[in-house]
Design a protein around this motif. Structure first.
Motif, PDB file in Angstrom:
ATOM      1  N   TRP A 168     -12.082  16.934   5.471  1.00 22.11           N
ATOM      2  CA  TRP A 168     -12.258  15.940   6.546  1.00 22.11           C
ATOM      3  C   TRP A 168     -11.702  14.587   6.112  1.00 22.11           C
ATOM      4  CZ3 TRP A 168     -14.280  11.141   7.106  1.00 22.11           C
ATOM      5  CH2 TRP A 168     -14.401  10.659   8.412  1.00 22.11           C
ATOM      6  N   LEU A 169     -11.955  14.164   4.883  1.00 20.14           N
ATOM      7  CA  LEU A 169     -11.477  12.871   4.398  1.00 20.14           C
ATOM      8  C   LEU A 169      -9.951  12.808   4.414  1.00 20.14           C
ATOM      9  CD1 LEU A 169     -13.938  12.247   1.435  1.00 20.14           C
ATOM     10  CD2 LEU A 169     -13.774  10.890   3.530  1.00 20.14           C
ATOM     11  N   ASN A 170      -9.280  13.903   4.077  1.00 16.50           N
ATOM     12  CA  ASN A 170      -7.820  13.920   4.125  1.00 16.50           C
ATOM     13  C   ASN A 170      -7.316  13.716   5.545  1.00 16.50           C
ATOM     14  OD1 ASN A 170      -7.455  14.275   1.367  1.00 16.50           O
ATOM     15  ND2 ASN A 170      -7.423  16.512   1.504  1.00 16.50           N
ATOM     16  N   ARG A 171      -7.967  14.357   6.507  1.00 11.18           N
ATOM     17  CA  ARG A 171      -7.562  14.173   7.912  1.00 11.18           C
ATOM     18  C   ARG A 171      -7.818  12.743   8.367  1.00 11.18           C
ATOM     19  NH1 ARG A 171     -10.435  18.973   8.544  1.00 11.18           N
ATOM     20  NH2 ARG A 171     -12.057  17.907   9.755  1.00 11.18           N
ATOM     21  N   PHE A 172      -8.968  12.209   7.969  1.00 13.00           N
ATOM     22  CA  PHE A 172      -9.316  10.854   8.375  1.00 13.00           C
ATOM     23  C   PHE A 172      -8.387   9.827   7.728  1.00 13.00           C
ATOM     24  CE2 PHE A 172     -11.698   6.871   7.946  1.00 13.00           C
ATOM     25  CZ  PHE A 172     -12.073   6.662   9.269  1.00 13.00           C
ATOM     26  N   ASP A 173      -8.094  10.003   6.445  1.00 13.84           N
ATOM     27  CA  ASP A 173      -7.249   9.049   5.733  1.00 13.84           C
ATOM     28  C   ASP A 173      -5.853   8.961   6.334  1.00 13.84           C
ATOM     29  OD1 ASP A 173      -9.276   8.375   4.000  1.00 13.84           O
ATOM     30  OD2 ASP A 173      -8.609   9.696   2.385  1.00 13.84           O
ATOM     31  N   ALA A 174      -5.405  10.025   7.001  1.00 14.72           N
ATOM     32  CA  ALA A 174      -4.072  10.010   7.609  1.00 14.72           C
ATOM     33  C   ALA A 174      -3.940   8.915   8.655  1.00 14.72           C
ATOM     34  CB  ALA A 174      -3.765  11.381   8.220  1.00 14.72           C
ATOM     35  N   HIS A 175      -5.056   8.491   9.254  1.00 11.99           N
ATOM     36  CA  HIS A 175      -5.000   7.416  10.258  1.00 11.99           C
ATOM     37  C   HIS A 175      -4.508   6.106   9.642  1.00 11.99           C
ATOM     38  CE1 HIS A 175      -6.838   9.964  13.200  1.00 11.99           C
ATOM     39  NE2 HIS A 175      -8.004  10.035  12.574  1.00 11.99           N
ATOM     40  N   TYR A 176      -4.820   5.885   8.377  1.00 11.83           N
ATOM     41  CA  TYR A 176      -4.444   4.614   7.756  1.00 11.83           C
ATOM     42  C   TYR A 176      -2.929   4.427   7.708  1.00 11.83           C
ATOM     43  CZ  TYR A 176      -9.295   4.037   6.220  1.00 11.83           C
ATOM     44  OH  TYR A 176     -10.661   3.877   6.178  1.00 11.83           O
ATOM     45  N   GLU A 177      -2.168   5.533   7.662  1.00 13.34           N
ATOM     46  CA  GLU A 177      -0.714   5.409   7.622  1.00 13.34           C
ATOM     47  C   GLU A 177      -0.144   4.925   8.942  1.00 13.34           C
ATOM     48  OE1 GLU A 177       1.589   8.551   6.000  1.00 13.34           O
ATOM     49  OE2 GLU A 177       0.109   9.077   4.454  1.00 13.34           O
ATOM     50  N   THR A 178      -0.941   4.949   9.998  1.00 12.59           N
ATOM     51  CA  THR A 178      -0.441   4.569  11.326  1.00 12.59           C
ATOM     52  C   THR A 178      -0.649   3.091  11.637  1.00 12.59           C
ATOM     53  OG1 THR A 178      -2.530   5.016  12.517  1.00 12.59           O
ATOM     54  CG2 THR A 178      -1.046   6.890  12.121  1.00 12.59           C
ATOM     55  N   VAL A 179      -1.323   2.341  10.762  1.00 16.39           N
ATOM     56  CA  VAL A 179      -1.673   0.973  11.115  1.00 16.39           C
ATOM     57  C   VAL A 179      -0.445   0.067  11.104  1.00 16.39           C
ATOM     58  CG1 VAL A 179      -4.009   1.214  10.189  1.00 16.39           C
ATOM     59  CG2 VAL A 179      -2.212   0.239   8.741  1.00 16.39           C
ATOM     60  N   THR A 180      -0.522  -0.984  11.907  1.00 10.90           N
ATOM     61  CA  THR A 180       0.480  -2.046  11.944  1.00 10.90           C
ATOM     62  C   THR A 180      -0.249  -3.370  11.812  1.00 10.90           C
ATOM     63  OG1 THR A 180       0.387  -2.344  14.346  1.00 10.90           O
ATOM     64  CG2 THR A 180       1.894  -0.641  13.506  1.00 10.90           C
ATOM     65  N   PRO A 181       0.460  -4.453  11.515  1.00 13.29           N
ATOM     66  CA  PRO A 181      -0.217  -5.754  11.358  1.00 13.29           C
ATOM     67  C   PRO A 181      -1.062  -6.175  12.556  1.00 13.29           C
ATOM     68  CG  PRO A 181       1.996  -5.875  10.449  1.00 13.29           C
ATOM     69  CD  PRO A 181       1.885  -4.528  11.122  1.00 13.29           C
ATOM     70  N   LYS A 182      -0.707  -5.739  13.750  1.00  9.36           N
ATOM     71  CA  LYS A 182      -1.495  -6.136  14.917  1.00  9.36           C
ATOM     72  C   LYS A 182      -2.884  -5.488  14.929  1.00  9.36           C
ATOM     73  CE  LYS A 182       0.456  -2.637  18.044  1.00  9.36           C
ATOM     74  NZ  LYS A 182      -0.762  -1.825  18.137  1.00  9.36           N
ATOM     75  N   ASP A 183      -3.107  -4.512  14.050  1.00  9.20           N
ATOM     76  CA  ASP A 183      -4.420  -3.869  13.951  1.00  9.20           C
ATOM     77  C   ASP A 183      -5.382  -4.647  13.055  1.00  9.20           C
ATOM     78  OD1 ASP A 183      -3.668  -1.674  15.550  1.00  9.20           O
ATOM     79  OD2 ASP A 183      -2.728  -0.689  13.821  1.00  9.20           O
ATOM     80  N   PHE A 184      -4.945  -5.799  12.527  1.00  6.28           N
ATOM     81  CA  PHE A 184      -5.741  -6.574  11.583  1.00  6.28           C
ATOM     82  C   PHE A 184      -6.178  -7.901  12.195  1.00  6.28           C
ATOM     83  CE2 PHE A 184      -3.746  -3.468   9.061  1.00  6.28           C
ATOM     84  CZ  PHE A 184      -4.386  -3.387   7.848  1.00  6.28           C
ATOM     85  N   GLU A 185      -7.251  -8.452  11.610  1.00  7.18           N
ATOM     86  CA  GLU A 185      -7.729  -9.775  12.003  1.00  7.18           C
ATOM     87  C   GLU A 185      -8.366 -10.446  10.790  1.00  7.18           C
ATOM     88  OE1 GLU A 185     -10.668  -9.296  15.016  1.00  7.18           O
ATOM     89  OE2 GLU A 185     -12.133  -8.332  13.690  1.00  7.18           O
ATOM     90  N   PHE A 271      -0.358   0.431   2.960  1.00  7.33           N
ATOM     91  CA  PHE A 271      -1.791   0.225   3.169  1.00  7.33           C
ATOM     92  C   PHE A 271      -2.571   1.472   2.778  1.00  7.33           C
ATOM     93  CE2 PHE A 271      -5.508   0.333   6.086  1.00  7.33           C
ATOM     94  CZ  PHE A 271      -6.159  -0.803   5.633  1.00  7.33           C
ATOM     95  N   SER A 272      -2.125   2.638   3.267  1.00 11.73           N
ATOM     96  CA  SER A 272      -2.823   3.891   2.987  1.00 11.73           C
ATOM     97  C   SER A 272      -2.804   4.219   1.497  1.00 11.73           C
ATOM     98  CB  SER A 272      -2.164   5.023   3.779  1.00 11.73           C
ATOM     99  OG  SER A 272      -2.733   6.266   3.453  1.00 11.73           O
ATOM    100  N   ASP A 273      -1.632   4.136   0.872  1.00  9.05           N
ATOM    101  CA  ASP A 273      -1.522   4.472  -0.553  1.00  9.05           C
ATOM    102  C   ASP A 273      -2.382   3.544  -1.401  1.00  9.05           C
ATOM    103  OD1 ASP A 273       0.213   6.477   0.057  1.00  9.05           O
ATOM    104  OD2 ASP A 273       2.025   5.430  -0.618  1.00  9.05           O
ATOM    105  N   THR A 274      -2.428   2.263  -1.041  1.00  9.08           N
ATOM    106  CA  THR A 274      -3.207   1.299  -1.815  1.00  9.08           C
ATOM    107  C   THR A 274      -4.695   1.592  -1.702  1.00  9.08           C
ATOM    108  OG1 THR A 274      -1.507  -0.396  -1.471  1.00  9.08           O
ATOM    109  CG2 THR A 274      -3.675  -1.152  -2.183  1.00  9.08           C
ATOM    110  N   LEU A 275      -5.165   1.915  -0.502  1.00  9.23           N
ATOM    111  CA  LEU A 275      -6.579   2.226  -0.314  1.00  9.23           C
ATOM    112  C   LEU A 275      -6.988   3.478  -1.076  1.00  9.23           C
ATOM    113  CD1 LEU A 275      -7.328   1.654   3.486  1.00  9.23           C
ATOM    114  CD2 LEU A 275      -7.943   0.181   1.571  1.00  9.23           C
ATOM    115  N   ILE A 276      -6.154   4.488  -1.030  1.00 11.29           N
ATOM    116  CA  ILE A 276      -6.550   5.800  -1.547  1.00 11.29           C
ATOM    117  C   ILE A 276      -6.299   5.933  -3.046  1.00 11.29           C
ATOM    118  CG2 ILE A 276      -6.091   8.279  -1.391  1.00 11.29           C
ATOM    119  CD1 ILE A 276      -5.392   7.719   1.615  1.00 11.29           C
ATOM    120  N   ALA A 277      -5.152   5.430  -3.524  1.00 12.57           N
ATOM    121  CA  ALA A 277      -4.794   5.662  -4.927  1.00 12.57           C
ATOM    122  C   ALA A 277      -4.454   4.403  -5.695  1.00 12.57           C
ATOM    123  CB  ALA A 277      -3.606   6.630  -4.996  1.00 12.57           C
TER     124      ALA A 277
END
Length: 419
Positions: A168-185, A271-277
């Protein structure tokens, strides 16, 4: 001094492999045009350590490792009782009383808190796309939307790594690769006390493994105080509070890095690689990869006049500001002044360092760690950073590092790690 002779070199303190360490120092010296920064740092460490030993009432030239270790643990015990009282505690071992008092004290401290992190709406959408089955079962929900309306988002995210399985965590973590700067605040770091009655069981394994109960969510800007099932624990205040400040620094460290990297075309992957590894793919300084932590630590020490052009407009001087955990602790309780600027200080006794780092010593006290297995992790990390910071301001090394950062932002390919 007995058989546990004191001997100290930077290489021994770091347990760095030879001849690789000597080669690395030689490369740093050649690139900077300066000789002996490591020896100056070594002399400073020994001077600070001997002054600290004398402050403990011991003889720097005739104190064994076990004697010094016990003296440091005794000081931690005294500091812990004083600190617990200074934040309003009545019993220095009462976990359930002290956790909320620590949260209150940290939230009142004068530290920078702003961070650039995922919007709550984006974080919720990730959960809607991939509902966490075990957490929904634990909390008694069948409808993910109802759970997200009623439950604190930080608690749910904080429990994911403990409650859900690897698939489940692998499936969930895949979402992080889709983020763009507009998803941040930009918002303030949040400190969350996870309720014992809900999360005590699932957090137990993490606490047993890490020997402490503090962790963080870089993506949401949350510092978590995990529940401890026991009612009493010696040293809970002095072991947990420095970590609360430490993880504030960590969140802001990565916040600044993500702000800097937002111009990259593969920002979501970074972003994804930094969070995970958190891969060690940073700029190379004299043949050595250096972590963004070193760069932030260097510029965070200087005033706002030294702010490289490549950091603008996204990373401002205040994003780089950081304070060592013991400095923040000292302001809450001046009795802790002994530990100020001692995070990278240690002495060799036998084949293992003895650390003067507050976090290491508080862990050793709260976990009753034997001398032979003394804690050195945070000391070594701080010392590695200090070695690189000592050289980074020399010659044109700083400019070389900044040029690589600039190039890595212009070109999406990652720097390749050295063999």
């Amino acid at each position: 001094m007995g058989t546990d002779k004191q001997h100290t070199t930077i290489q021994a303190l770091l347990d760095a492999q030879e001849p690789l360490f000597k080669r690395a120092i030689a490369q740093l010296e050649d690139a900077s045009g300066r000789q002996g920064a490591d020896l100056k740092l070594q002399a400073r460490i020994i001077e600070k350590a001997h002054a600290a030993i004398a402050e403990l009432g011991l003889d720097p030239q005739d104190t064994s490792g076990p004697e010094l270790y016990q003296a440091l643990k005794n000081l931690v015990h005294s500091n812990d009782e004083h600190l617990a009282k200074s934040i309003g505690g009545k019993n220095a071992d009462d976990i359930q009383e002290l956790l909320p008092l620590m949260k209150k004290a940290v939230e009142k401290a004068h530290i920078p808190r702003r961070c650039w992190v995922l919007k709550h709406s984006v974080a919720k959408e990730f959960l809607r796309k991939t509902p966490p089955p075990h957490i929904m079962k634990i909390l008694g929900y069948k409808d993910i939307n109802l759970m997200l309306r009623k439950e604190p988002l930080a608690e749910v995210y904080g429990a994911l790594r403990f409650a859900e399985g690897p698939e489940w965590l692998n499936r969930f973590d895949a979402h992080y690769e889709t983020v763009t700067p507009k998803d941040f605040e930009t918002r303030d770091i949040e400190v969350v006390v996870m309720p014992k009655e809900r999360w005590g069981d699932i957090a137990a394994h993490f606490i047993e493994k890490k020997r402490h109960n503090i962790t963080h969510l870089k993506e949401l800007g949350v510092v978590m105080m995990l529940p401890i099932k026991a009612e009493r624990l010696p040293g809970i205040t002095i072991s947990a509070m420095p970590l609360l400040f430490h993880y504030h620094n960590e969140i802001r460290l990565y916040s600044a890095y993500f702000k800097l990297m937002q111009v990259k075309r593969n920002f979501g992957k970074v972003f994804s690689d930094t969070l995970i590894a958190d891969p060690d793919l940073g700029p190379i300084m004299a043949g050595q990869h250096i972590h963004w932590r070193v760069i932030q630590r260097y510029f965070g020490r200087h005033d706002n006049n030294e702010h490289p052009e490549i950091f603008q407009p996204h990373v401002q001087p205040e994003d780089l500001h950081w304070r060592k955990a013991e400095e923040s602790m000292y302001e809450i309780d001046p009795e802790l002044k002994f530990w100020k600027d001692m995070d990278y200080v240690g002495l060799m006794f036998g084949d293992r360092p003895l650390s003067f780092n507050l976090i290491d010593n508080s862990f050793a006290y709260s976990n009753d760690t034997p001398y032979e297995f003394r804690v050195i992790y945070h000391f070594r990390e701080s010392l590695w950073n200090e070695v690189f910071v000592s050289y980074m301001g020399m010659g044109d090394l700083k400019d070389q590092v900044l040029e690589q950062l600039d190039n890595s932002m212009i070109r999406p390919e990652d720097l390749k790690p050295s063999k």
